[in-house]
Motif scaffolding. Structure first.
Motif: not given
Length: 320
Positions: A79-91
């Motif tokens: 939804s947006h760029y903040h770390a708590v929203r995006v940094l788990g993407a590789s899973a």
């Protein structure tokens, strides 16, 4: 007087997660004010919404989801760029990672600084931070809308940009057949707003008007409980609008009379605390919210980049 703990650094208690089914193949995971995530089943694939802060945290969410479906993740929507929203993407092992054009630009401009900032503010959310392989980069971006056909009789997912708000790149996922909206941090239900990267005036007016115009009958906000039914959806949108309007009124009045940032913080806090002070992350958010709004009223069009050092400086400046 005891020093107030910095941001959410003292919040170390695990929150109870609840997996909610909002329709056939439509899921939301809420956690007492921690960031919400969701998933939507297509005929033979999944669309996941948000990625959490680390791959370890994301895998725990996926394990809950796998109790209901074993379909592979084709699309991961950020939804947006903040770390708590995006940094788990590789899973997720997603074929396609989708975000707004502005979100990709924000990751390039300030993703590393935001990662360090949010880790310092909310360490509990970063389960096993060493598992993060690096910044998350979308593989597909858009400026206005993208439609995903879910196949069969499942309908479509409409990814929409509704205007600047929580950031300049927020998008929502709208399911017109099911009348379900994943709103990201454009709407919070019984959780305080973080507006440190916001465009307050646009968010409080045209952007929330566009959210309301969709006519959702269930809404998953960025944090807080799922809003079910039109009355609850409207209430969540109007609570978000009210928080912004009070901030604009109180901070604006101090700014107009030539007061100080510290005075503006005290005025906004006093005006909001009775209604919102018991809600998740209220005390955490307020210094950063007021600092950004003060800049905005001073003509600073785009938010100043938050760094771990600037976080502490603003926090210390505004505490009694």
């Amino acid at each position: 007087m005891a020093t107030k703990p910095f941001a959410s650094s003292a919040d170390l208690t695990e929150k109870r997660q609840e997996l909610e089914i909002l329709g056939d193949g439509v899921y939301a995971l809420t956690a007492e004010g921690d960031p919400n995530v969701g998933a939507i089943e297509g005929e033979d694939f999944l669309v996941c919404f948000e990625a959490l802060a680390t791959p370890v945290a994301a895998r725990e969410w996926l394990a809950r989801l796998r109790e209901h479906t074993d379909k592979p993740v084709r699309y991961l929507v950020l939804s947006h760029y903040h770390a708590v929203r995006v940094l788990g993407a590789s899973a997720f092992d997603a074929e396609v990672i989708i975000a707004h054009d502005n979100t990709r630009a924000l990751i390039a401009e300030r993703g590393k600084e935001d990662w360090e900032s949010e880790y310092g503010r909310m360490p509990r959310l970063f389960k096993e931070p060493a598992s993060i392989p690096g910044l998350t980069w979308p593989t597909l971006t858009f400026s206005d809308r993208v439609t995903i056909d879910l196949g069969g009789e499942r309908g479509e997912v409409h990814l929409r940009y509704l205007g600047r708000g929580h950031t300049e790149g927020d998008i929502v996922a709208w399911l017109p057949k099911q009348r379900v909206l994943f709103a990201g941090d454009l709407v919070e239900a019984q959780a305080a707003l973080y507006t440190g990267d916001a465009f307050h005036r646009e968010w409080a007016t045209s952007t929330l008007d566009n959210v309301a115009a969709l006519g959702a009958e269930a809404l998953v906000g960025g944090r807080g409980a799922v809003a079910r039914g039109r009355a609850a959806v409207d209430a969540a949108i109007e609570q978000t609008r009210h928080f912004l309007e009070v901030m604009l009124r109180e901070v604006g009045a101090v700014h107009e009379r030539g007061g100080t940032l510290r005075e503006a913080f005290r005025a906004a806090h006093a005006a909001l605390v009775d209604r919102y002070g018991g809600w998740p992350i209220f005390e955490h958010c307020m210094p950063f919210d007021v600092a950004r709004l003060w800049d905005e009223l001073s003509g600073v069009e785009r938010p100043v980049i938050w760094t771990a050092q600037r976080d502490r400086e603003v926090w210390d400046q505004l505490q009694d």
